[in-house]
Design a protein around this motif. Structure first.
Motif, PDB file in Angstrom:
ATOM      1  N   LEU A 117       0.844  -1.194   0.000  1.00 10.72           N
ATOM      2  CA  LEU A 117       0.000   0.000   0.000  1.00 10.72           C
ATOM      3  C   LEU A 117       0.883   1.248   0.000  1.00 10.72           C
ATOM      4  N   GLY A 118       0.484   2.252  -0.777  1.00  3.80           N
ATOM      5  CA  GLY A 118       1.244   3.486  -0.847  1.00  3.80           C
ATOM      6  C   GLY A 118       0.833   4.483   0.225  1.00  3.80           C
ATOM      7  N   PHE A 119       1.824   5.156   0.799  1.00  4.27           N
ATOM      8  CA  PHE A 119       1.580   6.193   1.788  1.00  4.27           C
ATOM      9  C   PHE A 119       2.388   7.431   1.398  1.00  4.27           C
ATOM     10  N   SER A 120       1.853   8.593   1.697  1.00  2.00           N
ATOM     11  CA  SER A 120       2.603   9.820   1.431  1.00  2.00           C
ATOM     12  C   SER A 120       2.316  10.843   2.517  1.00  2.00           C
ATOM     13  N   ASP A 121       3.252  11.770   2.667  1.00  2.00           N
ATOM     14  CA  ASP A 121       3.180  12.799   3.704  1.00  2.00           C
ATOM     15  C   ASP A 121       3.562  14.142   3.123  1.00  2.00           C
ATOM     16  N   LEU A 122       2.839  15.187   3.483  1.00  2.00           N
ATOM     17  CA  LEU A 122       3.251  16.533   3.122  1.00  2.00           C
ATOM     18  C   LEU A 122       4.111  17.094   4.247  1.00  2.00           C
ATOM     19  N   VAL A 123       5.284  17.610   3.882  1.00  2.00           N
ATOM     20  CA  VAL A 123       6.231  18.140   4.850  1.00  2.00           C
ATOM     21  C   VAL A 123       6.678  19.528   4.414  1.00  2.00           C
ATOM     22  N   LEU A 124       6.679  20.484   5.347  1.00  2.00           N
ATOM     23  CA  LEU A 124       7.185  21.829   5.098  1.00  2.00           C
ATOM     24  C   LEU A 124       8.595  21.915   5.677  1.00  2.00           C
ATOM     25  N   LEU A 125       9.547  22.257   4.827  1.00  2.00           N
ATOM     26  CA  LEU A 125      10.947  22.355   5.228  1.00  2.00           C
ATOM     27  C   LEU A 125      11.317  23.816   5.423  1.00  2.00           C
ATOM     28  N   ASP A 126      11.729  24.172   6.617  1.00  2.00           N
ATOM     29  CA  ASP A 126      12.125  25.543   6.926  1.00  2.00           C
ATOM     30  C   ASP A 126      13.454  25.853   6.234  1.00  2.00           C
ATOM     31  N   SER A 127      13.448  26.853   5.352  1.00  2.00           N
ATOM     32  CA  SER A 127      14.662  27.178   4.602  1.00  2.00           C
ATOM     33  C   SER A 127      15.687  27.918   5.454  1.00  2.00           C
ATOM     34  N   ILE A 128      15.279  28.386   6.648  1.00  2.00           N
ATOM     35  CA  ILE A 128      16.199  29.105   7.540  1.00  2.00           C
ATOM     36  C   ILE A 128      16.926  28.133   8.462  1.00  2.00           C
TER      37      ILE A 128
END
Length: 236
Positions: A117-128
């Motif tokens: 089964l496929g799973f995915s996650d949205l992640v925000l990466l802080d550029s600072i």
């Protein structure tokens, strides 16, 4: 399945080379917070609402099977997503989906497979500071890219159920300065329904969202979207 999913996400963080991460959007946290109170709205209100595309399309540098994102803590390498068949279970890599200039955050999606089964996650990466902020999903797939409020004090996001048409989840996150993170996201309010799904979300002002919703109905033996509109004022 939950345990497998957590393990796969932990592996994906290792591949992303981040030593600081935060997960927000868990259902049990939203359960103790206010629910979004929607009221019906007119289509013209949606058309007049704030709809500027806040995502900047940036193409990161590529090194072999990785893409490289510069941060204030140095360059971070992320394994590029490989969707080819025959790989079996495990972490498949990352997709890059743009940059939020208001938040100074990159938008990434991690992909894993467990028990076929496929799973995915949205992640925000802080550029600072290089920290990773995962937004948990109520389903197997990642939530849609969040929509910041005009003053970037809130993030609105949604997830349409894959196996239950005309069902969705909407979450609102507070965006605040905090420690140990430069920006700390936290749950504000949520909404869940089995009566409609989300086409898009826009902002009327700093505290008010308007949703273009739809229901799938059969017309002449074909499924078509029937649109309705809802608005809500958020909790400060």
């Amino acid at each position: 399945m939950k345990l497998i999913f957590i393990i796969l996400f932990s592996i994906s963080l290792v591949y992303g080379q981040s030593d600081k991460n935060l997960t927000v959007g868990y259902g049990d946290r939203y359960d103790s917070l206010p629910k979004i109170n929607f009221k019906t709205a007119a289509a013209e209100n949606y058309e007049k609402a704030f709809s500027a595309n806040t995502v900047v399309d940036i193409r990161p540098a590529v090194e072999k099977k990785n893409f490289v994102i510069p941060t204030g803590k140095g360059n971070l390498k992320f394994k590029k997503y490989d969707s080819s068949a025959g790989q079996g279970d495990g972490f498949r890599g990352w997709e890059y989906n743009g940059y939020f200039p208001q938040l100074k955050m990159h938008i990434l999606v991690s992909h894993s497979v467990a028990e076929s089964l496929g799973f995915s996650d949205l992640v925000l990466l802080d550029s600072i500071e290089g920290s990773q902020h995962r937004i948990a999903s109520v389903g197997d797939g990642a939530v849609e890219i969040p929509i910041p409020s005009p003053d970037a004090r809130f993030l609105a996001y949604y997830y349409n159920e894959v196996y239950a048409p005309n069902s969705c989840f909407i979450g609102i996150l507070d965006v605040r300065k905090g420690t140990p993170f430069r920006i700390r996201l936290s749950e504000n309010s949520s909404f869940q329904t089995e009566n409609w799904a989300v086409e898009n979300i826009r902002w009327i002002d700093q505290n008010t969202i308007i949703v273009k919703a739809y229901t799938l109905k059969k017309v002449d033996n074909e499924r078509s979207k029937q649109f309705t509109y809802y608005t809500a004022e958020l909790n400060n």
